[in-house]
Design a protein around this motif. Structure first.
Motif, short mmCIF file in Angstrom:
data_model
loop_
_atom_site.label_atom_id
_atom_site.label_comp_id
_atom_site.label_asym_id
_atom_site.label_seq_id
_atom_site.Cartn_x
_atom_site.Cartn_y
_atom_site.Cartn_z
N UNK A 89 0.83 -1.21 0.00
CA UNK A 89 0.00 0.00 0.00
C UNK A 89 0.87 1.26 0.00
N UNK A 90 0.24 2.36 -0.34
CA UNK A 90 0.93 3.63 -0.25
C UNK A 90 1.18 4.27 -1.60
N UNK A 91 1.84 5.44 -1.56
CA UNK A 91 2.10 6.22 -2.77
C UNK A 91 2.94 5.43 -3.78
N UNK A 92 3.83 4.63 -3.30
CA UNK A 92 4.67 3.82 -4.18
C UNK A 92 4.27 2.36 -4.09
N UNK A 93 2.97 2.13 -3.99
CA UNK A 93 2.44 0.79 -3.82
C UNK A 93 2.31 0.03 -5.12
N UNK A 94 1.85 -1.16 -4.97
CA UNK A 94 1.68 -2.05 -6.11
C UNK A 94 1.79 -3.48 -5.63
N UNK A 95 2.47 -4.29 -6.41
CA UNK A 95 2.66 -5.70 -6.06
C UNK A 95 4.13 -6.06 -6.16
N UNK A 96 4.53 -6.98 -5.29
CA UNK A 96 5.87 -7.58 -5.39
C UNK A 96 5.72 -9.07 -5.15
N UNK A 97 6.73 -9.80 -5.54
CA UNK A 97 6.69 -11.25 -5.36
C UNK A 97 6.65 -11.58 -3.87
N UNK A 98 5.88 -12.58 -3.51
CA UNK A 98 5.78 -13.02 -2.12
C UNK A 98 6.86 -14.05 -1.79
N UNK A 99 7.44 -14.64 -2.84
CA UNK A 99 8.51 -15.64 -2.67
C UNK A 99 9.58 -15.33 -3.70
N UNK A 100 10.78 -15.83 -3.48
CA UNK A 100 11.83 -15.64 -4.50
C UNK A 100 11.40 -16.25 -5.83
N UNK A 101 11.80 -15.61 -6.92
CA UNK A 101 11.43 -16.09 -8.26
C UNK A 101 11.92 -17.52 -8.50
N UNK A 102 13.03 -17.89 -7.92
CA UNK A 102 13.57 -19.24 -8.10
C UNK A 102 12.74 -20.29 -7.36
N UNK A 103 11.88 -19.84 -6.46
CA UNK A 103 11.04 -20.77 -5.68
C UNK A 103 9.63 -20.90 -6.24
N UNK A 104 9.38 -20.28 -7.38
CA UNK A 104 8.06 -20.36 -8.04
C UNK A 104 8.28 -21.03 -9.39
N UNK A 105 7.53 -22.10 -9.65
CA UNK A 105 7.66 -22.71 -10.98
C UNK A 105 6.38 -22.53 -11.79
N UNK A 106 6.53 -22.67 -13.09
CA UNK A 106 5.41 -22.45 -14.00
C UNK A 106 4.26 -23.41 -13.75
N UNK A 107 4.56 -24.64 -13.34
CA UNK A 107 3.50 -25.61 -13.06
C UNK A 107 2.59 -25.09 -11.95
N UNK A 108 3.18 -24.57 -10.88
CA UNK A 108 2.39 -24.03 -9.77
C UNK A 108 1.47 -22.92 -10.24
N UNK A 109 2.02 -22.02 -11.05
CA UNK A 109 1.24 -20.86 -11.51
C UNK A 109 0.11 -21.31 -12.42
N UNK A 110 0.43 -22.15 -13.39
CA UNK A 110 -0.59 -22.59 -14.35
C UNK A 110 -1.71 -23.34 -13.63
N UNK A 111 -1.35 -24.24 -12.72
CA UNK A 111 -2.41 -25.00 -12.04
C UNK A 111 -3.19 -24.12 -11.06
N UNK A 112 -2.55 -23.10 -10.49
CA UNK A 112 -3.29 -22.18 -9.62
C UNK A 112 -4.30 -21.38 -10.42
N UNK A 113 -3.95 -21.06 -11.64
CA UNK A 113 -4.85 -20.26 -12.49
C UNK A 113 -5.87 -21.13 -13.23
N UNK A 114 -5.48 -22.35 -13.59
CA UNK A 114 -6.30 -23.21 -14.44
C UNK A 114 -7.03 -24.32 -13.70
N UNK A 115 -6.42 -24.82 -12.65
CA UNK A 115 -6.88 -26.07 -12.06
C UNK A 115 -6.07 -27.17 -12.72
N UNK A 116 -6.68 -28.24 -13.09
CA UNK A 116 -5.97 -29.36 -13.71
C UNK A 116 -5.43 -28.97 -15.08
#
Length: 153
Positions: free
Chosen positions: A58-85
């Motif tokens: 939040x705030x004047x310079x707000x927005x979004x940042x990664x909650x975990x390191x980029x190396x700890x997030x894989x494409x499978x996790x993202x796709x299944x979180x967005x798609x399901x199976x």
């Protein structure tokens, strides 16, 4: 398997946010840079936040940042979180009971396709995608450089 724009844009948004290091990135910036409707991106960001990939600042310079390191997030996790199976056919899903399995000549094929999808997506981290994105942008800028220099003569 058909990957929806929701999963595609989710990955693109994460790449854009991850490219900024630890800085908070407004969705407006992501929207403009990626050519994604800001309204649609807000829905995607909400899903990404609930799935634990990003956190809001939040705030004047707000927005979004990664909650975990980029190396700890894989494409499978993202796709299944967005798609399901992401199973190519329903018979390879864990909870599916197939009445035709004893006579089906394709079940092994679909299991191999499913395993390949999981391997490729699971073996690709957000850090890999960010690095690839930066290399592509660098290559594009290098290609523009000679024409820019020629136009200044």
């Amino acid at each position: 398997m058909w990957v929806s724009t929701k999963a595609q844009y989710g990955l693109r948004a994460l790449i854009e946010i991850g490219r900024r290091g630890g800085d908070a990135v407004p969705l407006k910036d992501v929207s403009e840079r990626q050519g994604i409707s800001q309204h649609y991106l807000e829905q995607i960001a909400s899903n990404l936040r609930r799935a634990g990939f990003i956190r809001s600042v939040r705030g004047a310079h707000g927005g979004y940042r990664l909650a975990r390191p980029a190396a700890a997030i894989n494409a499978y996790e993202v796709v299944t979180a967005m798609e399901g199976s992401i199973a190519p056919v329903s018979c390879v899903e864990e909870d599916h009971v197939c009445s035709s399995q004893s006579v089906c000549g394709t079940v092994d094929l679909w299991h191999r396709v499913d395993a390949a999808l999981r391997d490729v997506l699971g073996g690709t981290t957000l850090a890999d995608l960010i690095e690839q994105s930066e290399r592509q942008e660098h290559a594009r800028l290098v290609q523009l450089e000679p024409s820019f220099a020629a136009s200044r003569l």
